[in-house]
Enzyme design. Structure first.
Site, PDB file in Angstrom:
ATOM      1  N   ASN A 155     107.308   8.726  69.124  1.00  8.03           N
ATOM      2  CA  ASN A 155     108.418   7.594  69.340  1.00  8.03           C
ATOM      3  C   ASN A 155     108.751   7.511  70.826  1.00  8.03           C
ATOM      4  OD1 ASN A 155     109.810   9.978  69.283  1.00  8.03           O
ATOM      5  ND2 ASN A 155     111.751   9.398  68.740  1.00  8.03           N
ATOM      6  N   GLU A 252     112.625  20.698  69.317  1.00 10.04           N
ATOM      7  CA  GLU A 252     113.532  19.196  69.016  1.00 10.04           C
ATOM      8  C   GLU A 252     113.090  18.582  67.752  1.00 10.04           C
ATOM      9  OE1 GLU A 252     115.947  18.661  71.069  1.00 10.04           O
ATOM     10  OE2 GLU A 252     115.681  19.840  72.973  1.00 10.04           O
ATOM     11  N   CYS A 286     115.235  10.047  67.111  1.00  3.76           N
ATOM     12  CA  CYS A 286     115.812  11.037  66.334  1.00  3.76           C
ATOM     13  C   CYS A 286     117.160  11.302  66.013  1.00  3.76           C
ATOM     14  CB  CYS A 286     115.115  12.312  67.088  1.00  3.76           C
ATOM     15  SG  CYS A 286     115.562  12.450  68.786  1.00  3.76           S
ATOM     16  N   GLU A 468     117.013  20.545  75.854  1.00  9.58           N
ATOM     17  CA  GLU A 468     116.231  19.886  76.953  1.00  9.58           C
ATOM     18  C   GLU A 468     117.122  19.010  77.994  1.00  9.58           C
ATOM     19  OE1 GLU A 468     113.217  17.069  75.016  1.00  9.58           O
ATOM     20  OE2 GLU A 468     111.929  18.807  75.196  1.00  9.58           O
TER      21      GLU A 468
HETATM   22  P1  NDP Z   1     105.255  15.487  63.615  1.00 10.69           P
HETATM   23  O1  NDP Z   1     105.977  16.816  63.428  1.00 10.69           O
HETATM   24  O2  NDP Z   1     104.498  14.895  62.474  1.00 10.69           O
HETATM   25  O3  NDP Z   1     104.224  15.856  64.910  1.00 10.69           O
HETATM   26  C1  NDP Z   1     104.839  15.998  66.047  1.00 10.69           C
HETATM   27  C2  NDP Z   1     103.676  16.690  66.902  1.00 10.69           C
HETATM   28  O4  NDP Z   1     103.157  18.000  66.306  1.00 10.69           O
HETATM   29  C3  NDP Z   1     102.448  15.931  66.919  1.00 10.69           C
HETATM   30  O5  NDP Z   1     101.709  15.766  68.026  1.00 10.69           O
HETATM   31  C4  NDP Z   1     101.423  16.489  65.751  1.00 10.69           C
HETATM   32  O6  NDP Z   1     100.265  16.055  65.698  1.00 10.69           O
HETATM   33  C5  NDP Z   1     101.804  17.665  66.045  1.00 10.69           C
HETATM   34  N1  NDP Z   1     101.334  18.804  64.993  1.00 10.69           N
HETATM   35  C6  NDP Z   1     101.248  18.628  63.649  1.00 10.69           C
HETATM   36  N2  NDP Z   1     100.841  19.770  62.965  1.00 10.69           N
HETATM   37  C7  NDP Z   1     101.033  20.635  64.006  1.00 10.69           C
HETATM   38  C8  NDP Z   1     100.775  22.300  63.806  1.00 10.69           C
HETATM   39  N3  NDP Z   1     100.443  22.653  62.548  1.00 10.69           N
HETATM   40  N4  NDP Z   1     100.733  23.005  64.919  1.00 10.69           N
HETATM   41  C9  NDP Z   1     100.947  22.202  66.081  1.00 10.69           C
HETATM   42  N5  NDP Z   1     101.211  21.008  66.229  1.00 10.69           N
HETATM   43  C10 NDP Z   1     101.328  20.131  65.125  1.00 10.69           C
HETATM   44  O7  NDP Z   1     106.461  14.613  64.150  1.00 10.69           O
HETATM   45  P2  NDP Z   1     106.207  13.033  64.211  1.00 10.69           P
HETATM   46  O8  NDP Z   1     105.057  12.614  65.197  1.00 10.69           O
HETATM   47  O9  NDP Z   1     106.068  12.201  63.129  1.00 10.69           O
HETATM   48  O10 NDP Z   1     107.660  12.625  65.127  1.00 10.69           O
HETATM   49  C11 NDP Z   1     108.727  12.094  64.402  1.00 10.69           C
HETATM   50  C12 NDP Z   1     109.642  13.348  64.241  1.00 10.69           C
HETATM   51  O11 NDP Z   1     109.992  13.837  65.456  1.00 10.69           O
HETATM   52  C13 NDP Z   1     111.015  12.850  63.611  1.00 10.69           C
HETATM   53  O12 NDP Z   1     111.442  13.775  62.503  1.00 10.69           O
HETATM   54  C14 NDP Z   1     112.054  12.859  64.625  1.00 10.69           C
HETATM   55  O13 NDP Z   1     113.244  13.092  64.184  1.00 10.69           O
HETATM   56  C15 NDP Z   1     111.322  13.921  65.449  1.00 10.69           C
HETATM   57  N6  NDP Z   1     111.841  13.662  67.122  1.00 10.69           N
HETATM   58  C16 NDP Z   1     112.800  14.760  67.371  1.00 10.69           C
HETATM   59  C17 NDP Z   1     113.759  14.595  68.686  1.00 10.69           C
HETATM   60  C18 NDP Z   1     114.578  15.495  69.156  1.00 10.69           C
HETATM   61  O14 NDP Z   1     114.766  15.597  70.350  1.00 10.69           O
HETATM   62  N7  NDP Z   1     115.206  16.422  68.445  1.00 10.69           N
HETATM   63  C19 NDP Z   1     112.996  13.490  69.404  1.00 10.69           C
HETATM   64  C20 NDP Z   1     111.863  12.700  68.942  1.00 10.69           C
HETATM   65  C21 NDP Z   1     111.774  12.683  67.600  1.00 10.69           C
HETATM   66  P3  NDP Z   1      99.765  14.611  65.255  1.00 10.69           P
HETATM   67  O15 NDP Z   1     100.852  13.894  64.842  1.00 10.69           O
HETATM   68  O16 NDP Z   1      98.774  14.182  66.514  1.00 10.69           O
HETATM   69  O17 NDP Z   1      98.801  14.873  64.059  1.00 10.69           O
END
Ligand code: NDP
Length: 498
Positions: A155, A252, A286, A468
């Site tokens: 995002n 996060e 998020c 962070e």
């Molecule tokens: P995901 O959890 O689907 O993915 C996050 C990252 O983790 C991606 O790079 C993904 O790869 C990777 N990933 C997936 N599975 C694994 C694994 N088993 N081991 C290591 N890495 C893995 O999140 P989204 O990308 O869908 O992001 C949206 C989410 O992020 C929402 O829930 C949002 O609330 C949260 N978020 C939180 C923030 C905060 O600061 N608290 C800020 C921004 C977002 P890939 O997707 O490439 O397969």
């Protein structure tokens, strides 16, 4: 626009290595058209990236903080000079309007780089020293951890990359970064900017691919820390894998944050806040305040003002400076969000105040294949509805009414998530009293969403571990070493001659 292929970036350069392995596409969400081919990093390329970071670590860690600072400041000024070029890339990759990416995404990343660069140059990594007794004293040092993994969500791609890499590198660590496969384009630009700014080869590396590539980082013994941004469910897996190797973690994660509107509120201001908390970045933030608690007596007025202001949301050509609402980031996410909107109508049976299924009417013909949804508001919601309980991560607001403040606070806290919360009201003392009771790591009074470099941010409960930004954000990238120095000339011992 089409961009050259992207390859694993390590030891200062993208490495094509013959390029015979699997690839994936970055897609423009506004048109559903591919923009770039990305080569998935193989296990051996991930290994090379980690090795390159491990090799770069000793020299970078022993570079004086002022010198590290100078390089990071140069990178920040390159980011600012290329703001519009990078913002266009982020717009293409994420579907966010240029009016947003050009004013927020790169700027807030560069701010953090400058903040940590200045912090380390002005003693932010200093330890402490104190006399223990006349003959002994203690000193402490903040030591970098080693090679760290940064794993990003889709995002805020470049902002997340910077919020992780800036304090990581400032503290003397090196990084292997994996962007989300949904929005990978920023990563090589950032790596090249770091190199141009003078960061030694190997200090910042990029690997590409899905969760499998991410999991190669989280379990690797050569990685000392994992800083992860993503969903709670993925965070559990990542933290579990990292804990198995005793790695440091920062998590996060997601949220389902409450906005509490107090009875004495300026309704216009509260509606503006609730709209920022639900529709900025098409709701893909998020910290979104998706549960809006309104006092019963203000319900009609709040809804009237909201419906009037919803017409100020302007979907359209993403490069048009007047556009302030884009499509969702991907087809999968579009289907997920649409599913929640339909569920809200058909199963939860909440009252649809604005929006609903279907594309916004004003979308030009050339963009009709993009992942557009309408900004949607449900009213008369109850706490048990699925749209109220689960993180939708799209432009879907739920309005709930309350009769007493104690009740509103109790219901606001009745979730396993605790990322953000906010209060709108004229009586500032009352606002503080309410905020004090809210179970969330990031809270706002009479505003929503601003997250400056100086402010440490992180979730409570299932929304995360650690923070962070801010001074505490630097502490997350160092370990403590304490040294006791005895000057008395003899070692206290029980093994003396009787
Ligand atoms: P995901 O959890 O689907 O993915 C996050 C990252 O983790 C991606 O790079 C993904 O790869 C990777 N990933 C997936 N599975 C694994 C694994 N088993 N081991 C290591 N890495 C893995 O999140 P989204 O990308 O869908 O992001 C949206 C989410 O992020 C929402 O829930 C949002 O609330 C949260 N978020 C939180 C923030 C905060 O600061 N608290 C800020 C921004 C977002 P890939 O997707 O490439 O397969």
């Amino acid at each position: 626009m089409s961009l050259p292929d992207r390859h694993t970036f390590y030891n200062g350069k993208p490495r094509s290595n013959g390029s015979s392995g699997p690839t994936f596409q970055s897609i423009d969400p506004s048109t559903n058209k591919p923009i770039c081919t990305i080569h998935t990093s193989s296990a051996s390329e991930v290994e090379q990236a980690i090795r390159s970071a491990n090799l770069a670590f000793p020299s970078w860690a022993s570079t004086p903080p002022v010198e590290r600072s100078r390089i990071l400041l140069k990178a920040a000024s390159l980011l600012r000079a290329r703001n519009d070029e990078l913002a266009k890339i982020e717009t293409l990759d994420t579907g966010k309007p240029f009016s947003e990416t050009s004013t927020v995404d790169i700027v807030t990343g560069a701010d953090v780089l400058e903040y940590f660069a200045h912090l380390i140059a002005s003693g932010g990594l200093n330890g402490e020293a104190f006399h223990l007794r006349d003959s002994a004293w203690v000193y402490t040092a903040k030591e970098p951890l080693g090679t760290c993994a940064g794993i990003g969500a889709w995002n805020y791609p470049i902002q997340i990359a910077l919020w992780k890499s800036a304090p990581c590198l400032a503290a003397g660590n090196t990084m292997v970064y994996k962007p989300s496969e949904v929005t990978p384009l920023h990563a090589q630009f950032l790596a090249e900017i770091y190199t141009e700014a003078g960061l030694p080869d190997g200090a910042f590396n990029v690997v590409y691919g899905d969760g499998q590539v991410g999991s190669l980082l989280t379990k690797h013994p050569g990685v000392a820390k994992v800083s992860f941004t993503g969903q709670v469910a993925t965070g559990r897996k990542v933290a579990g894998a990292a804990a198995g190797e005793m790695k440091y973690v920062t998590m996060e994660l997601g949220g389902k944050s409450p906005v509490i509107v107090l009875p004495d509120v300026d309704v216009d201001q509260a509606v503006d806040g609730a709209m920022m908390a639900n529709f900025f970045s098409t709701g893909q933030v998020c910290t979104n305040g998706t549960r809006v608690f309104v006092p019963e007596q203000l319900k009609t007025k709040f809804e009237e003002v909201l419906v009037r202001k919803m017409q100020y949301i302007r979907p359209g050509d993403l490069m048009d400076p007047n556009t302030n609402f884009g499509p969702l980031v991907s087809k999968i996410h579009y289907e997920k969000v649409l599913g929640y909107i339909k569920h809200g109508i058909d199963v939860d049976r909440a009252r649809l105040l604005c929006g609903g299924p279907g594309r916004p009417e004003s979308i030009p013909l050339g963009l009709k294949d993009g992942y557009w949804v309408r900004p949607t508001v449900f009213a008369d919601c109850t706490d048990d509805m699925k749209i109220v309980r689960e993180e939708i991560f799209g432009p879907v607001m739920s309005i709930l009414t309350y009769s007493s403040l104690d009740e509103a606070v109790q219901r606001a806290n009745n979730t396993e998530l605790g990322l953000a919360a906010g209060v709108f009201g004229r009586d500032i003392n009352q606002c503080h009293r309410v905020v004090k009771q809210l179970q969330a790591g990031i809270t706002w009074v009479n505003t929503w969403g601003e997250s400056p470099a100086e402010m440490a941010v992180g979730g409570w409960k299932q929304s995360g571990v650690g923070v962070e930004n801010g001074r505490k954000g630097l502490e997350a990238w160092v370990r403590n070493k304490s040294t006791l120095v005895e000057m008395g000339g003899s070692v206290p011992t029980v093994f003396a001659k009787l």
